[in-house]
Enzyme design. Structure first.
Site, short mmCIF file in Angstrom:
data_model
loop_
_atom_site.label_atom_id
_atom_site.label_comp_id
_atom_site.label_asym_id
_atom_site.label_seq_id
_atom_site.Cartn_x
_atom_site.Cartn_y
_atom_site.Cartn_z
N SER A 146 0.87 -1.19 0.00
CA SER A 146 0.00 0.00 0.00
C SER A 146 0.89 1.23 0.00
O SER A 146 2.07 1.15 0.41
CB SER A 146 -0.85 -0.01 1.27
OG SER A 146 -1.47 1.25 1.49
N TYR A 159 -1.71 -1.25 10.55
CA TYR A 159 -1.87 -1.41 9.09
C TYR A 159 -0.63 -0.88 8.35
O TYR A 159 -0.07 -1.56 7.49
CB TYR A 159 -3.13 -0.68 8.61
CG TYR A 159 -3.38 -0.86 7.13
CD1 TYR A 159 -3.81 -2.08 6.63
CD2 TYR A 159 -3.15 0.18 6.23
CE1 TYR A 159 -4.02 -2.27 5.27
CE2 TYR A 159 -3.36 0.01 4.87
CZ TYR A 159 -3.80 -1.22 4.40
OH TYR A 159 -3.99 -1.41 3.05
N1 LIG Z 1 -8.78 -0.38 -1.25
C1 LIG Z 1 -7.73 0.36 -0.93
O1 LIG Z 1 -7.83 1.59 -0.85
C2 LIG Z 1 -6.38 -0.28 -0.71
C3 LIG Z 1 -5.25 0.54 -0.76
C4 LIG Z 1 -4.00 -0.02 -0.56
C5 LIG Z 1 -3.88 -1.38 -0.35
N2 LIG Z 1 -5.00 -2.16 -0.29
C6 LIG Z 1 -4.82 -3.59 -0.04
O2 LIG Z 1 -5.43 -4.32 -1.08
C7 LIG Z 1 -5.73 -5.63 -0.61
C8 LIG Z 1 -7.13 -6.00 -1.05
O3 LIG Z 1 -8.06 -5.16 -0.38
P1 LIG Z 1 -9.32 -4.53 -1.11
O4 LIG Z 1 -9.14 -3.08 -1.13
O5 LIG Z 1 -9.60 -5.23 -2.39
O6 LIG Z 1 -10.44 -4.82 0.00
P2 LIG Z 1 -11.72 -5.77 0.00
O7 LIG Z 1 -12.62 -5.44 -1.13
O8 LIG Z 1 -12.23 -5.65 1.40
O9 LIG Z 1 -11.14 -7.23 -0.25
C9 LIG Z 1 -10.45 -7.93 0.75
C10 LIG Z 1 -10.38 -9.40 0.36
O10 LIG Z 1 -9.61 -10.08 1.36
C11 LIG Z 1 -10.39 -11.17 1.85
N3 LIG Z 1 -10.08 -11.48 3.23
C12 LIG Z 1 -10.41 -10.75 4.34
N4 LIG Z 1 -10.02 -11.40 5.44
C13 LIG Z 1 -9.47 -12.57 5.02
C14 LIG Z 1 -8.92 -13.68 5.69
N5 LIG Z 1 -8.90 -13.73 7.03
N6 LIG Z 1 -8.45 -14.72 4.97
C15 LIG Z 1 -8.49 -14.70 3.61
N7 LIG Z 1 -9.00 -13.67 2.90
C16 LIG Z 1 -9.49 -12.62 3.62
C17 LIG Z 1 -11.82 -10.72 1.71
O11 LIG Z 1 -12.70 -11.85 1.76
P3 LIG Z 1 -14.15 -11.75 2.49
O12 LIG Z 1 -14.94 -10.81 1.67
O13 LIG Z 1 -14.64 -13.16 2.50
O14 LIG Z 1 -13.87 -11.23 3.87
C18 LIG Z 1 -11.77 -10.06 0.33
O15 LIG Z 1 -11.79 -11.04 -0.67
C19 LIG Z 1 -5.52 -5.61 0.89
O16 LIG Z 1 -4.27 -6.20 1.19
C20 LIG Z 1 -5.48 -4.12 1.21
O17 LIG Z 1 -4.71 -3.85 2.37
C21 LIG Z 1 -6.24 -1.64 -0.47
#
Ligand SMILES: NC(=O)c1ccc[n+]([C@@H]2O[C@H](COP(=O)([O-])OP(=O)(O)OC[C@H]3O[C@@H](n4cnc5c(N)ncnc54)[C@H](OP(=O)(O)O)[C@@H]3O)[C@@H](O)[C@H]2O)c1
Length: 279
Positions: A146, A159
Site C-alpha cells: 500500500s 496497518y
Molecule cells: N482499497 C484500498 O484503498 C487499498 C489501498 C492499498 C492497499 N490495499 C490492499 O489491497 C488488498 C485487497 O483489499 P481490497 O481493497 O480489495 O479490499 P476488499 O474489497 O475488502 O477485499 C479484501 C479481500 O480479502 C479477503 N479477506 C479478508 N479477510 C481474510 C482472511 N482472514 N483470509 C483470507 N481472505 C481474507 C476478503 O474476503 P471476504 O470478503 O470473505 O472477507 C476479500 O476477498 C488488501 O491487502 C489491502 O490492504 C487496499
C-alpha cells in the site's frame, strides 16, 4: 512472457479473491486463460466469483474457502492446492484489511488477526509456492502492499507497519529471485474503490477520485513487464508517497496524526476517499 500474454497453461492463485483488487486480478487472469485458485473466508461470495469467471471465460476455477488469519490457514491452503494437483505459476498475495483508531483503544484480537493476515500469511504463503517457482526457473509473485507502507500511519499504525513489511519483504525477494527467473512485485495502491473502507469501519471525510481496481491491476501488469521491484498505482499517489519519503519521518507522522485525528484520510499518501464512504 509478458504479464499480458496468454496464460492458458498457467495457474494463478489469488488470495482475497472474493472482492475488490483480488477479484479484479482473478478476472484479469481468467481473461488471459489461466486456471484459477481463489481464496477467501466467505464461501458463498467466493463461489459466486468463481462461478461467474468460470462461465464467462471458460477457465477452470477452484474456490478454496480458507481464513488466512488463522494460524492453520496457510497449511490448509497448501493441502487444498496439493489436492488439485496444480502447480502455482502466479501468486497474488492480496488478502488484507485495516484497523483504524487510537491503538490503545483498538481490539487486541482484531489487530492480531490483521498482523496474521497482512504479514504472517503473506510470508507463509510465499514460502509455500516460491521454492517450486525457483526450481522451475519461472513464476510470478505479486504481494499487495500500500502507499501506507512508505510512512508511519498514526491511527492505522498496525496497518501501516504491516504494509511496510510487505514492501520491504517483496523488494528483498525481488532482488533474490531476479536471477532465478521468478518475478516478485510489491504492488502499492493508494485509496481504491473496494470494500476496504467498509471493512475498516471508519468514518472518513470526502475527497477526490478513488482509483479503480482495473487501474491497480493494469499498473501491476505494466510494472511486471518492466521488471520493477515495486509500483505505486496512480500519479498522485506516486508523488505524495515519494514526497513523504523526503521529509523527516517524525514530521510526516505528526502531520499525518493531526489530519487523521480530525477523521480525514487526506494525510495518507494519495488518500482521498470520496463522499459515499465519508461521514
Ligand atoms: N482499497 C484500498 O484503498 C487499498 C489501498 C492499498 C492497499 N490495499 C490492499 O489491497 C488488498 C485487497 O483489499 P481490497 O481493497 O480489495 O479490499 P476488499 O474489497 O475488502 O477485499 C479484501 C479481500 O480479502 C479477503 N479477506 C479478508 N479477510 C481474510 C482472511 N482472514 N483470509 C483470507 N481472505 C481474507 C476478503 O474476503 P471476504 O470478503 O470473505 O472477507 C476479500 O476477498 C488488501 O491487502 C489491502 O490492504 C487496499
Amino acid at each position: 512472457m509478458t504479464a499480458q500474454a496468454d496464460l492458458q497453461m498457467s495457474t494463478a492463485l489469488v488470495t482475497g479473491a472474493s472482492s475488490g483488487i483480488g477479484a479484479a486480478f482473478a478476472e484479469a487472469y481468467a481473461a488471459r486463460g489461466a486456471t484459477l485458485v481463489l481464496v477467501a473466508p466467505a464461501e458463498s461470495k467466493l463461489e459466486e466469483v468463481a462461478e461467474r469467471l468460470g462461465t464467462r471465460y471458460g477457465v477452470d476455477v477452484h474456490a478454496v474457502p480458507i481464513d488466512l488469519a488463522e494460524e492453520s490457514g496457510p497449511d490448509q491452503l497448501a493441502k487444498a492446492v496439493a489436492e488439485t494437483g496444480l502447480e502455482i505459476d502466479i501468486l497474488v498475495n492480496n488478502a488484507g484489511f485495516g484497523t483504524r483508531g487510537p491503538y490503545h483503544e483498538l481490539s487486541a484480537d482484531r489487530d492480531h488477526r490483521e498482523v496474521m493476515l497482512n504479514v504472517v500469511a503473506v510470508e507463509r504463503v510465499a514460502h509455500l509456492f516460491l521454492p517450486a517457482m525457483v526450481a522451475r526457473g519461472s513464476g510470478t509473485i505479486i504481494n499487495v502492499s500500500s502507499t501506507s507502507g512508505f510512512q508511519a500511519v498514526p491511527y492505522m499504525a498496525v496497518y501501516g507497519a504491516s504494509k511496510a513489511f510487505v514492501l520491504s519483504f517483496s523488494i528483498g525477494l525481488w532482488a533474490e529471485c531476479r536471477p532465478r527467473g521468478v518475478r516478485v512485485l510489491a504492488l502499492c495502491p493508494g485509496p481504491t474503490d473496494t470494500n476496504f473502507f467498509e471493512a475498516l469501519g471508519s468514518q472518513m471525510s470526502a475527497g477526490g477520485r478513488l482509483r479503480t481496481t482495473d487501474e491497480v491491476v493494469a499498473a501491476a501488469f505494466r510494472a511486471l513487464d518492466r521488471g520493477q521491484a515495486y509500483v505505486i498505482d496512480g500519479r498522485l499517489n506516486f508523488l505524495t508517497s515519494n514526497a513523504s519519503r523526503l521529509l523527516p519521518r517524525g514530521l510526516v507522522a505528526r502531520i499525518t496524526e493531526r489530519v487523521l485525528r480530525s477523521g480525514s484520510l487526506a494525510a495518507l499518501p494519495g488518500a482521498a476517499p470520496r463522499s459515499r464512504r465519508a461521514a
